[in-house]
Design a protein around this motif. Sequence first.
Motif, short mmCIF file in Angstrom:
data_model
loop_
_atom_site.label_atom_id
_atom_site.label_comp_id
_atom_site.label_asym_id
_atom_site.label_seq_id
_atom_site.Cartn_x
_atom_site.Cartn_y
_atom_site.Cartn_z
N UNK A 25 0.52 -1.37 -0.04
CA UNK A 25 -0.09 0.10 -0.33
C UNK A 25 1.09 0.97 -0.18
N UNK A 26 2.19 1.11 0.68
CA UNK A 26 2.53 2.42 0.77
C UNK A 26 3.54 2.90 -0.27
N UNK A 27 4.15 1.44 -0.74
CA UNK A 27 4.51 1.45 -2.44
C UNK A 27 3.55 1.95 -2.86
N UNK A 28 2.55 1.76 -3.29
CA UNK A 28 1.67 2.07 -4.70
C UNK A 28 0.92 3.65 -4.09
N UNK A 29 1.00 3.58 -2.93
CA UNK A 29 0.73 5.36 -2.71
C UNK A 29 1.79 6.52 -2.93
N UNK A 30 3.11 5.48 -2.83
CA UNK A 30 4.59 6.62 -3.34
C UNK A 30 4.57 6.77 -4.93
N UNK A 31 4.20 5.96 -5.29
CA UNK A 31 4.31 5.63 -6.79
C UNK A 31 3.30 5.44 -7.73
N UNK A 32 2.64 4.31 -7.08
CA UNK A 32 0.80 4.94 -8.38
C UNK A 32 1.03 2.97 -8.94
#
Length: 83
Positions: A25-32
């Motif tokens: 979730x953090x990765x998607x929040x940062x990079x989409x």
Amino acid sequence: MPLPLTDETMISAARELERRHGEIAGIVATYGIPPLWQRAQGFETLVYIILEQQVSLASARAIYRRLKDRITSFTPEIYLAFS
């Protein structure tokens, strides 16, 4: 039966991974959401994808270009005969 990989199923899969794994979730929040790259179907593309998985992207690109320079018709039979 697996769903076809489309923009919609990619988004759905990413959301499910976010739900299951907080670090994703953090990765998607940062990079989409990861892009869904379209590539031509066929043996030539398969070879290129395998190269990209085995070595760096820059090395894969260089190896692929050298193969393309030497193999005029990129088929499994010609590839296997190539030394």
